[in-house]
Design a protein around this motif. Structure first.
Motif, PDB file in Angstrom:
ATOM      1  N   LEU A 120       0.887  -1.073  -0.262  1.00 38.02           N
ATOM      2  CA  LEU A 120       0.211  -0.370  -0.024  1.00 38.02           C
ATOM      3  C   LEU A 120       0.871   1.060   0.213  1.00 38.02           C
ATOM      4  CD1 LEU A 120      -2.442  -0.982   2.722  1.00 38.02           C
ATOM      5  CD2 LEU A 120      -3.194  -0.604   0.331  1.00 38.02           C
ATOM      6  N   ARG A 121       2.136   1.164   0.750  1.00 38.60           N
ATOM      7  CA  ARG A 121       3.037   2.449   1.220  1.00 38.60           C
ATOM      8  C   ARG A 121       3.663   2.705   0.184  1.00 38.60           C
ATOM      9  NH1 ARG A 121       5.771   5.797   0.382  1.00 38.60           N
ATOM     10  NH2 ARG A 121       6.454   6.997   2.395  1.00 38.60           N
ATOM     11  N   PHE A 122       4.716   1.407  -0.557  1.00 41.91           N
ATOM     12  CA  PHE A 122       5.507   1.695  -1.558  1.00 41.91           C
ATOM     13  C   PHE A 122       5.177   0.524  -2.703  1.00 41.91           C
ATOM     14  CE2 PHE A 122       7.929   1.954   2.337  1.00 41.91           C
ATOM     15  CZ  PHE A 122       8.779   2.881   2.340  1.00 41.91           C
ATOM     16  N   ARG A 127       7.000  -5.042  -0.394  1.00 41.00           N
ATOM     17  CA  ARG A 127       5.959  -6.368  -0.442  1.00 41.00           C
ATOM     18  C   ARG A 127       6.711  -7.796   0.017  1.00 41.00           C
ATOM     19  NH1 ARG A 127      -0.616  -7.714  -0.756  1.00 41.00           N
ATOM     20  NH2 ARG A 127      -0.567  -9.573   0.273  1.00 41.00           N
ATOM     21  N   ILE A 128       6.950  -8.192  -1.379  1.00 43.32           N
ATOM     22  CA  ILE A 128       7.120  -9.524  -1.714  1.00 43.32           C
ATOM     23  C   ILE A 128       9.084  -9.600  -1.052  1.00 43.32           C
ATOM     24  CG2 ILE A 128       7.998 -11.702  -3.172  1.00 43.32           C
ATOM     25  CD1 ILE A 128       5.556 -10.519  -3.671  1.00 43.32           C
ATOM     26  N   GLU A 365      -0.583 -14.811   2.262  1.00 43.78           N
ATOM     27  CA  GLU A 365      -1.272 -13.905   1.950  1.00 43.78           C
ATOM     28  C   GLU A 365      -0.650 -12.812   1.141  1.00 43.78           C
ATOM     29  OE1 GLU A 365      -4.401 -12.371   2.626  1.00 43.78           O
ATOM     30  OE2 GLU A 365      -4.255 -14.106   4.020  1.00 43.78           O
ATOM     31  N   ASP A 366       0.288 -13.183   0.979  1.00 39.91           N
ATOM     32  CA  ASP A 366       1.714 -11.947   0.201  1.00 39.91           C
ATOM     33  C   ASP A 366       2.488 -13.029  -0.598  1.00 39.91           C
ATOM     34  OD1 ASP A 366       1.726 -10.715   2.222  1.00 39.91           O
ATOM     35  OD2 ASP A 366       2.919 -10.924   3.307  1.00 39.91           O
ATOM     36  N   LEU A 367       2.032 -14.086  -0.798  1.00 37.45           N
ATOM     37  CA  LEU A 367       3.266 -14.731  -1.877  1.00 37.45           C
ATOM     38  C   LEU A 367       2.277 -15.886  -2.718  1.00 37.45           C
ATOM     39  CD1 LEU A 367       6.174 -16.110   0.033  1.00 37.45           C
ATOM     40  CD2 LEU A 367       5.867 -14.197  -1.395  1.00 37.45           C
TER      41      LEU A 367
END
Ligand SMILES: CC(C)(CO)[C@@H](O)C(=O)NCCC(=O)O
Ligand code: NA
Length: 572
Positions: A120-122, A127-128, A365-367
């Protein structure tokens, strides 16, 4: 080793240990069969966001209080004196800042994985990279955590090493996979109580057997174990007020502010107020945990100082001292050694269960989820369970690799937190505190933070000067202990401690850089990320500006879009 070989468990000790494993399994089963029966990711990964502050706070302290601290801190107090206790000062800011800066942002964003914030921020790549860094950190940390109690138990009682590793790993994998975060949190509550009870029992019996509180105090003050506040500004001294009280704050922020395992607990709280309260409530419990392990170190010192048979300790590593002391002292008191072993394993179980659950969460959630947008929640839940289970098995495999461990697991854990957790703290701080930082800055920053971490970290291992041993100048009891046949690391520690400081040559240049106290690793590496991140953000924004101006204008404010993103984030 004759004295050691005699130490064995009675039936009642085995029963107590079995009860611990069985109750943990029972709690797992209960949450598998009650409530929503773990059929949604909301329940499995976030306990339905329904927890109140008391269980959350006990679970928070359990996460990073493992057998590593239970065996490591007393050994540290025994060899270095009470200076380490000053880390308690770092708990003030180390919990106040997460409660009022990190929790409100993460809670209001309604995250599941803290790394969603980085997207959200970058951007997505940040994130990954954050997620992968976290997975790396947690996998090596949990290997140390599962291996430590098993190794100590094996060294002191001859209890089968891999049997103990397998029992912990499998029981933990099972209740984590069955009961989800609810089971993890409630077993943490139960295990934290067992942990405190075990330490308290050992201290009470230890003080009694040494001849009372006054006698313990006399021996530790004669042995110079009570350290005054050390204000030496030298950053290469392992434990001073500055390394512990200031460097420790950054360590605490990387653990209690931005670590997924902890953030997930804050997010599972039913209100933001509960999340903040739980963070506040960590303070007294963490002080209690610290006090118990420090006092245990003092009692251990009081008991062995000057005793002949103590040269047995010379063949043990720092990690085994506590268990030796406990088994030695509790002989003839059936049940108590079982309670202490349960205390060690409770500490370990509560840490690795948090690791399994948080690893499953970020992997899902992320991958995985971003690549399978059409996946049903039922499928996702099943997959998360599979992930929790796989990480459990991976942990067993990793424990096997931990053979190569250094002599102090406490220092190993702090190095992992500082080397990998420090750069992560840096990325989050860059995003939270510097609205003009951009995604390129964050990526290059994280890379340089990790590079810096491994440069200093590996440098310190290769030159093995990490912090040196803060000399407690006079150590009355050393002479007696050195008469034994000391061959191992703990012996070396005693010898170095006993050496006059003058002969300890001061490292110069790069050597000096490599000998930075590991208590500063979090601060150094997070600052590296923030500073590099800011410089790169300015440079890229500047180049972008030039380009837009060359190509005939455009609104220069566009180059500041990260500010906009940040503002959006804040108002959500
Ligand atoms: C991290 C702190 C200082 C605070 O939680 C303490 O729990 C600790 O010393 N932990 C060592 C690492 C471990 O026990 O696994
Ligand atoms: Na723990």
């Amino acid at each position: 080793m004759d004295a050691l070989a005699q130490m064995h468990f009675t039936t009642i000790d085995y029963v107590i240990f079995a009860l611990l494993l069985a109750s943990s399994m029972g709690i797992g089963l209960y949450y598998a069969l009650s409530g929503g029966r773990q059929r949604t990711t909301q329940e499995f990964l976030l306990a339905d966001r329904s927890m109140s502050c008391l269980p959350v706070s006990l679970s928070l302290i359990a996460t990073f209080q493992s057998a590593v601290a239970i065996v490591g801190v007393p050994a540290e107090i025994y060899t270095h004196g009470t200076q380490y206790w000053f880390i308690g000062c770092a708990y003030i800011l180390g919990l106040f800042i997460p409660a009022h800066i990190f929790i409100p942002v993460f809670y209001r964003l309604h995250l599941t994985s803290v790394y969603q914030y980085l997207e959200l921020r970058f951007s997505k790549p940040v994130r990954i990279c954050g997620t992968v860094t976290f997975i790396f950190q947690t996998v090596i940390y949990m290997a140390v955590c599962v291996y430590t109690p098993a190794l100590a138990l094996n060294a002191v009682t001859g209890f089968d090493l891999w049997g103990a590793v397998l029992a912990t790993g499998l029981v933990c994998t099972l209740y984590t996979t069955l009961g989800g975060l609810k089971a993890v949190i409630w077993t943490d509550v139960f295990q934290t109580i067992v942990m405190f009870a075990g330490q308290l029992a050992v201290i009470v019996v230890g003080v009694q057997q040494t001849g009372g509180v006054a006698e313990v105090w006399r021996k530790v003050s004669e042995g110079n174990r009570i350290s005054g506040i050390d204000l030496n500004p030298d950053p290469t001294v392992e434990y001073t007020f500055w390394t512990l009280g200031v460097g420790g704050v950054f360590l605490m922020l990387s653990l209690y502010g931005v670590n997924q395992a902890q953030v997930q607990r804050y997010l599972s709280a039913k209100t933001e107020r509960d999340a903040i309260m739980s963070c506040y409530m960590v303070f007294p419990s963490l002080q209690l945990a610290l006090a118990l392990s420090c006092v245990m170190g003092l009692v251990m010192f009081a008991r062995y100082c000057g005793e002949d048979h103590f040269h047995n300790l010379g063949v043990l590593s720092k990690n085994e001292m506590v268990l030796y002391f406990v088994m030695d002292m509790l002989q003839g008191l059936p049940g108590l050694s079982g309670l202490f072993i349960s205390c060690l394993f409770s500490a370990a179980l509560s840490t690795i269960s948090s690791a399994f659950n948080s690893l499953a969460t970020v992997t899902m959630e992320d991958l995985i989820k971003p690549h399978c947008p059409s996946m049903t929640d039922a499928r996702a839940t099943l997959l998360s369970k599979g992930l929790a289970c796989s990480y459990g098995l991976l942990c067993l495999a990793m424990a096997y690799l931990t053979h190569l461990m250094t002599d102090s697991v406490l220092q190993t854990a702090f190095k992992i937190f500082g080397m990998v957790g420090g750069p992560l703290l840096g990325v989050f701080s860059l995003g939270l505190f510097f609205p003009w930082a951009n995604s390129t800055g964050a990526l290059v920053g994280l890379g340089s933070g990790l590079a810096m971490a491994f440069w200093v970290g590996i440098g310190s291992i290769v030159t093995s000067t990490s912090g040196g041993l803060a000399a407690v100048s006079q150590f009355n009891c050393t002479a007696v202990q050195l008469s034994g046949n000391i061959t191992t690391a703990m012996g070396t520690a005693l010898i170095s401690t006993a050496m006059p400081t003058a002969t300890h040559s001061r490292p110069m240049g790069l050597q000096r850089f490599y000998s930075l106290s590991f208590m500063w690793y979090s601060a150094l590496n997070s600052f590296t990320v923030v500073i590099t991140g800011l410089v790169v953000s300015f440079l890229t924004a500047f180049i972008f500006n030039l380009r837009t101006n060359e190509s005939g204008g455009g609104d220069p404010r566009h180059s500041l879009s990260p500010v906009g993103q940040h503002a959006v984030l804040r108002t959500r």
